[in-house]
Design a protein around this motif. Sequence first.
Motif, PDB file in Angstrom:
ATOM      1  N   LEU A 100       0.821  -1.061   0.064  1.00 32.47           N
ATOM      2  CA  LEU A 100      -0.220   0.158   0.057  1.00 32.47           C
ATOM      3  C   LEU A 100       0.932   1.389  -0.105  1.00 32.47           C
ATOM      4  O   LEU A 100       2.056   1.262   0.310  1.00 32.47           O
ATOM      5  N   ASP A 101       0.398   2.205  -0.627  1.00 27.50           N
ATOM      6  CA  ASP A 101       1.038   3.648  -0.233  1.00 27.50           C
ATOM      7  C   ASP A 101       1.034   3.798   1.167  1.00 27.50           C
ATOM      8  O   ASP A 101       0.306   3.436   1.835  1.00 27.50           O
ATOM      9  N   LEU A 102       2.270   4.746   1.384  1.00 25.29           N
ATOM     10  CA  LEU A 102       2.463   5.363   2.716  1.00 25.29           C
ATOM     11  C   LEU A 102       1.281   5.952   3.226  1.00 25.29           C
ATOM     12  O   LEU A 102       0.618   6.407   2.516  1.00 25.29           O
ATOM     13  N   PRO A 103       1.060   5.828   4.638  1.00 30.82           N
ATOM     14  CA  PRO A 103      -0.350   6.645   5.158  1.00 30.82           C
ATOM     15  C   PRO A 103       0.384   7.857   5.657  1.00 30.82           C
ATOM     16  O   PRO A 103       1.240   8.004   6.426  1.00 30.82           O
ATOM     17  N   GLY A 104      -0.585   8.681   5.122  1.00 26.69           N
ATOM     18  CA  GLY A 104      -0.539  10.085   5.714  1.00 26.69           C
ATOM     19  C   GLY A 104      -1.676  10.589   6.451  1.00 26.69           C
ATOM     20  O   GLY A 104      -2.633   9.975   6.404  1.00 26.69           O
ATOM     21  N   GLU A 105      -1.594  11.884   6.911  1.00 26.80           N
ATOM     22  CA  GLU A 105      -3.036  12.249   7.550  1.00 26.80           C
ATOM     23  C   GLU A 105      -2.814  13.921   8.008  1.00 26.80           C
ATOM     24  O   GLU A 105      -1.659  14.419   7.984  1.00 26.80           O
ATOM     25  N   HIS A 106      -3.988  14.367   8.347  1.00 31.07           N
ATOM     26  CA  HIS A 106      -3.930  15.749   8.870  1.00 31.07           C
ATOM     27  C   HIS A 106      -3.256  15.910  10.177  1.00 31.07           C
ATOM     28  O   HIS A 106      -2.432  16.880  10.231  1.00 31.07           O
ATOM     29  N   GLY A 107      -3.368  14.854  11.075  1.00 33.85           N
ATOM     30  CA  GLY A 107      -2.594  14.944  12.346  1.00 33.85           C
ATOM     31  C   GLY A 107      -2.987  13.635  13.024  1.00 33.85           C
ATOM     32  O   GLY A 107      -4.024  13.043  12.821  1.00 33.85           O
ATOM     33  N   PHE A 108      -2.017  13.258  13.956  1.00 34.10           N
ATOM     34  CA  PHE A 108      -2.226  12.217  14.487  1.00 34.10           C
ATOM     35  C   PHE A 108      -3.359  12.055  15.548  1.00 34.10           C
ATOM     36  O   PHE A 108      -3.767  13.096  15.946  1.00 34.10           O
ATOM     37  N   ARG A 109      -4.063  10.868  15.698  1.00 35.64           N
ATOM     38  CA  ARG A 109      -5.100  10.924  16.373  1.00 35.64           C
ATOM     39  C   ARG A 109      -4.963  10.535  17.970  1.00 35.64           C
ATOM     40  O   ARG A 109      -3.826   9.857  18.338  1.00 35.64           O
ATOM     41  N   PHE A 110      -5.743  10.994  18.813  1.00 40.65           N
ATOM     42  CA  PHE A 110      -5.717  10.998  20.095  1.00 40.65           C
ATOM     43  C   PHE A 110      -7.114  10.903  20.741  1.00 40.65           C
ATOM     44  O   PHE A 110      -7.929  11.529  20.564  1.00 40.65           O
ATOM     45  N   PHE A 111      -7.047   9.634  21.681  1.00 39.47           N
ATOM     46  CA  PHE A 111      -8.399   9.297  22.094  1.00 39.47           C
ATOM     47  C   PHE A 111      -8.389   9.309  23.639  1.00 39.47           C
ATOM     48  O   PHE A 111      -8.228   8.205  24.381  1.00 39.47           O
ATOM     49  N   PRO A 112      -8.173  10.618  24.305  1.00 39.69           N
ATOM     50  CA  PRO A 112      -8.172  10.428  25.798  1.00 39.69           C
ATOM     51  C   PRO A 112      -9.210   9.774  26.424  1.00 39.69           C
ATOM     52  O   PRO A 112     -10.342   9.564  25.706  1.00 39.69           O
ATOM     53  N   GLY A 113      -8.920   9.074  27.640  1.00 39.56           N
ATOM     54  CA  GLY A 113     -10.128   8.436  28.580  1.00 39.56           C
ATOM     55  C   GLY A 113     -11.449   9.329  28.632  1.00 39.56           C
ATOM     56  O   GLY A 113     -12.469   8.588  28.847  1.00 39.56           O
ATOM     57  N   CYS A 114     -11.254  10.552  28.610  1.00 39.64           N
ATOM     58  CA  CYS A 114     -12.577  11.220  28.735  1.00 39.64           C
ATOM     59  C   CYS A 114     -13.334  11.396  27.877  1.00 39.64           C
ATOM     60  O   CYS A 114     -14.681  11.867  27.958  1.00 39.64           O
ATOM     61  N   TYR A 115     -12.964  10.812  26.524  1.00 34.48           N
ATOM     62  CA  TYR A 115     -13.978  10.600  25.471  1.00 34.48           C
ATOM     63  C   TYR A 115     -14.936   9.684  25.757  1.00 34.48           C
ATOM     64  O   TYR A 115     -14.554   8.401  25.722  1.00 34.48           O
ATOM     65  N   GLN A 116     -16.132   9.851  25.548  1.00 32.76           N
ATOM     66  CA  GLN A 116     -17.291   9.118  26.025  1.00 32.76           C
ATOM     67  C   GLN A 116     -18.195   8.667  24.708  1.00 32.76           C
ATOM     68  O   GLN A 116     -18.344   7.461  24.371  1.00 32.76           O
ATOM     69  N   HIS A 117     -18.211   9.753  23.827  1.00 31.71           N
ATOM     70  CA  HIS A 117     -19.143   9.489  22.688  1.00 31.71           C
ATOM     71  C   HIS A 117     -18.502   8.761  21.487  1.00 31.71           C
ATOM     72  O   HIS A 117     -18.944   7.736  21.023  1.00 31.71           O
ATOM     73  N   ILE A 118     -17.303   9.075  21.281  1.00 38.66           N
ATOM     74  CA  ILE A 118     -16.533   8.323  20.285  1.00 38.66           C
ATOM     75  C   ILE A 118     -16.476   6.969  20.610  1.00 38.66           C
ATOM     76  O   ILE A 118     -16.969   6.117  19.645  1.00 38.66           O
TER      77      ILE A 118
END
Length: 592
Positions: A100-118
């Motif tokens: 596969l092509d190398l993966p790029g992104e807008h910015g790295f993802r961060f899911f702190p424990g206080c996230y409840q909806h996601i």
Amino acid sequence: MPVNRPRPEPSSHPISRRTVLRGSLIAAAAAGLPAVSPPVRAVAAGGGRSVAVFGGGVSGLTAAHELSERGYQVTVYEPVALGGKARSMSVPGTGAGGRLDLPGEHGFRFFPGCYQHIPETMSRIPFPGNARGVADNLVRVQAATVAFRDLPPVVTPVEVGGLAEITPETLRTTLAAAVGLIPRLPPQELALFTQKMLRWFTSSTERRFGEWEYRSWAQVMEADGKSDAYREYLVNALTRITVAAKPYRSSARTIGTIGEALVLAGTGLVPQYGGGVDRILNRPTNEAWIDPWVAHLRGLGVRFELGAKAIGLELDNGRITSARVSGGADGRVDADWYICAMPVERAVPLLSDDILDADPRLAGMRDLEVDWMVGIQYYLTRPTDLPEGHIAALGTPWALTALRQAAMWVGDFASRYGDGSVVECLSVDVSDWDTPGIVFGKSAKDCTKDEVAQEVWAQLSAWLNNSTGWLREDDIHSWFLDPGVHWTGGAATNDTPLLVNTIGSWDNRPEAATAIPNLFFAGDHVRTHIDLATMEGANESGRAAANALLDAAGDPGSRAPIYPLYAPPVFEPLKALDADRYRAGLPHLLDA
């Protein structure tokens, strides 16, 4: 329930005729577009259940998810790419040998424990081999690397162990331990910081919205006149790495809200904040989350019109009757319900005079501000030996944070991506695009694309390589900067800026429901509990828009759950006391 704080009386924040007239210029420009074809229904609708969602980012996909599960016929119109700023993307032409092509992104993802909806949404998205669907693709991070210039970096746990309960004293001790690693911080200023945070924890809702909202983080932390360490690290750096926030302009209430949630998640004592304080995905975002989500929504009957952008809303007899779109769905869209899930800077041009006449509160959206927070990825031919987890280069001019990704992803990176020589992906977020750097003496906005890549690497090396040698320039195979940033005539522009919650901006942010009964807003500019431009805020706003639609339709079905942030019961008596003091015009007890 959606967040619904009382707005100030019109006399305290009047909407001038001049402000409304600015909207008429936008409407006039839109009116000059070429004529479009007759209306077409968003889907084959029946019984008033067709929904047009404009914007396929996290908020739009969330609204589509909730409504399609409840039997609504949803079409999502997205001009660029599904997933919005949360998506990952391929670096074209970089794959070889069946990889596969190398993966790029807008910015790295961060899911702190206080996230409840996601995480709750993720648990409802099937993923092969996962009992809890996409939610099982979240990986708990145990440590973080904190770096200071000219000093060896510090690897520190992200969670606090051994706490039996949350009390004012344990909170003070925890905060002191967390920031005590900052070099050259005077003890009295460490004590001041913990006192200010305790003041936040024990402030009433009335004081938070009536006082903290209208002061900057730097003001409430009394930054002026303090040591360089206090101002640079505790006030400036900790704020700038929080979604492009700036300490002298950001609402202290916003920073206090996310700070409290992160601290409580780090204690491990809040059942609602399960999964630890820090989590990441175990593969590129689209593979782990966005692509399975879109496939699941298609299975629920959601239709996607890619390349389609909303450019106008038609209002007649108090309701939206159609929307004008350009691109993939060229023409007009006719639906029963309309959800505007576009970023605020793209939603504002839809606010024509007749829309504002129907709901003058929406005019405040035009005063909301955005800023830049954009990512760059470095692809390396040798492992960096950086510890797993997030990296905070505190005090870097460009407010850099980073994540070593390949080490925490499933599978062998070199075998799956690129040409076989790339073994590591170091993803870096640049949160300050306005401060001069250390190599070229220019802000990121004033640099060329190549200069941005050189400057980011130089700043990371200056902060991380003291006594370690973790970063080696010879290991760089290539790099990829978010294509939302591009250069025209030498000037950098950004198609994907981020909302920043400036002082008093809560007053200008809309609720999901509007005075127009079939028009709703979603996006991280909508009022939410997390109160920050985040995936979590976008998800909550999508749920709020779906619920508001269900309310307007008189639908008897279930509502999408909305989770408030956790408030430790131990502080409630102190908050009640502070509410009485605030109403009496008295300062907080810690200021008395």
